[in-house]
Design an enzyme around this catalytic site. Structure first.
Site, short mmCIF file in Angstrom:
data_model
loop_
_atom_site.label_atom_id
_atom_site.label_comp_id
_atom_site.label_asym_id
_atom_site.label_seq_id
_atom_site.Cartn_x
_atom_site.Cartn_y
_atom_site.Cartn_z
N ALA A 90 -3.47 3.07 31.12
CA ALA A 90 -3.66 2.28 32.34
C ALA A 90 -2.42 1.44 32.63
O ALA A 90 -1.89 0.79 31.72
CB ALA A 90 -4.88 1.36 32.17
N GLY A 91 -1.97 1.48 33.84
CA GLY A 91 -0.79 0.69 34.19
C GLY A 91 -0.65 0.55 35.69
O GLY A 91 -1.12 1.39 36.45
N ILE A 92 -0.01 -0.55 36.09
CA ILE A 92 0.23 -0.78 37.52
C ILE A 92 1.68 -1.21 37.72
O ILE A 92 2.35 -1.62 36.77
CB ILE A 92 -0.69 -1.89 38.10
CG1 ILE A 92 -0.49 -3.23 37.36
CG2 ILE A 92 -2.15 -1.46 38.06
CD1 ILE A 92 -1.15 -4.42 38.06
N ASP A 95 6.22 -4.09 42.10
CA ASP A 95 7.67 -4.16 42.13
C ASP A 95 8.17 -5.19 43.13
O ASP A 95 7.69 -5.28 44.27
CB ASP A 95 8.26 -2.78 42.52
CG ASP A 95 8.04 -1.73 41.45
OD1 ASP A 95 7.49 -2.05 40.39
OD2 ASP A 95 8.45 -0.57 41.68
N GLN A 148 15.01 -1.62 35.12
CA GLN A 148 15.08 -1.11 36.49
C GLN A 148 15.05 -2.29 37.45
O GLN A 148 14.11 -3.10 37.38
CB GLN A 148 13.90 -0.16 36.78
CG GLN A 148 13.72 0.22 38.23
CD GLN A 148 14.91 1.03 38.77
OE1 GLN A 148 15.38 1.97 38.16
NE2 GLN A 148 15.42 0.62 39.93
N TYR A 154 7.35 -5.07 35.08
CA TYR A 154 6.91 -3.77 34.54
C TYR A 154 7.75 -3.37 33.32
O TYR A 154 7.21 -2.97 32.28
CB TYR A 154 7.07 -2.74 35.66
CG TYR A 154 6.61 -1.33 35.35
CD1 TYR A 154 5.29 -0.95 35.56
CD2 TYR A 154 7.51 -0.37 34.90
CE1 TYR A 154 4.88 0.35 35.31
CE2 TYR A 154 7.11 0.94 34.66
CZ TYR A 154 5.79 1.30 34.87
OH TYR A 154 5.39 2.59 34.63
N GLY A 185 9.51 9.53 32.56
CA GLY A 185 10.45 9.17 33.62
C GLY A 185 9.69 9.13 34.93
O GLY A 185 8.51 8.76 34.97
N TYR A 186 10.34 9.52 36.00
CA TYR A 186 9.70 9.50 37.33
C TYR A 186 8.89 10.79 37.50
O TYR A 186 9.44 11.87 37.54
CB TYR A 186 10.75 9.34 38.42
CG TYR A 186 11.28 7.92 38.48
CD1 TYR A 186 10.84 7.04 39.47
CD2 TYR A 186 12.19 7.45 37.53
CE1 TYR A 186 11.29 5.73 39.50
CE2 TYR A 186 12.65 6.14 37.56
CZ TYR A 186 12.20 5.28 38.55
OH TYR A 186 12.64 3.98 38.59
#
Ligand code: CAA
Length: 247
Positions: A90-92, A95, A148, A154, A185-186
């Site tokens: 789980a992550g959000i 940004d 980043q 994050y 990664g992305y």
């Protein structure tokens, strides 16, 4: 009996692929997701999996709350079985450049991405130790390694995951429980597609493989780290980032 594997954030892009990969590996996946999701979303997800021949129960909880996690895990243990595999996925993102970042954005990310790992791992860890077998996989990020711009919150949580993983791995190595992390990664999920188009295009241009990753490419790594014969891999992080960053 199949080993039971909980995936938090189980209904999301990565989580869904992880549930499928675990089922393919003969595990009984259980998808846990946010208790703010509507019943319609849950029903559709379950129906989509059914259409693929997969029966995956869904449990809703708030991973930022210790009590909510305790309650959900208790239910899963009673209704599905002992939990032998935990994927803290789980992550959000919230940004923002740091000068614009609010305390709310900071704490939301800390609670969901980092405190959730304590809240969930604590519920299953002692029993894994008692049984002498367990697999814990924590999902970090390439941005926990390289940082980043726009993600000080994050990236801080994703770096913290390495410290947690390596420390806990040392504590339980003799007990048959492994603790590892994966740094995607992305990947082509909603989270990444939410990045402003011009910003995302610039990021993709820096990925040597020349494309976003597929959720299945992360799920494959989860399947590897949770396999019965992966007991000698612990305290490790595997990067899956298309060459975006090498260590
Ligand atoms: N390095 C240094 N400076 C940068 C920069 C970078 N990488 N990116 C932008 N900047 C600069 C810009 O040049 C700009 O400078 P000026 O004001 O002097 O022109 C300034 O920072 C503001 O940039 P933006 O216009 O982008 O600012 P914004 O407030 O409109 O947007 C943002 C900020 C929302 C953080 C946006 O930059 C963004 O989305 N960045 C990408 C963040 C990112 O990679 N998120 C990953 C999400 S997916 C995920 O997290 C999964 C995973 O694990 C990989």
């Amino acid at each position: 009996m199949s080993k039971v594997a909980i995936v938090t954030g189980g209904l999301g892009g990565l989580g869904t692929a992880m549930c499928k990969a675990l089922m393919e590996q003969g595990r009984q996946a259980v998808a846990m997701d946010y208790n703010g999701l509507s019943q319609d979303v849950v029903d559709k997800w379950k129906a989509d999996r059914k259409a693929e021949g997969l029966d995956i129960p869904v449990y809703l909880a708030d991973v930022t709350s210790f009590e909510s996690c305790a309650e959900a895990v208790k239910k899963i243990e009673a209704e599905v079985g002992p939990i032998e595999i935990l994927v803290n996925n789980a992550g959000i993102t919230r940004d923002a450049m740091f000068h614009k970042m609010t305390a709310e954005q900071w704490h939301a990310v800390m609670n969901t991405n980092l405190n959730s790992i304590f809240n969930m791992t604590k519920q299953v860890y002692d029993k894994m130790i008692e049984r002498g077998w367990g697999r814990i996989v924590n999902i970090s990020s390439v941005n926990g390694i390289k940082g980043q711009a726009g993600q000080s919150n994050y990236s801080a949580t994703k770096s913290a995951i390495y410290g947690f993983t390596k420390s806990l791995a040392q504590e339980c190595a003799k007990k048959g429980v492994t603790v590892n992390s994966i740094s995607p990664g992305y990947i082509g999920t909603e989270m990444v597609r939410a990045i402003r188009e011009d910003v995302l295009a610039k990021i993709v241009a820096t990925i040597p493989v020349g494309r976003l990753g597929e959720p299945s490419e992360i799920a494959r790594t989860v399947a590897f780290l949770t396999a019965d014969d992966a007991g000698f891999v612990t305290g490790e992080d595997i990067t899956v980032n298309g060459g975006l960053y090498f260590r």
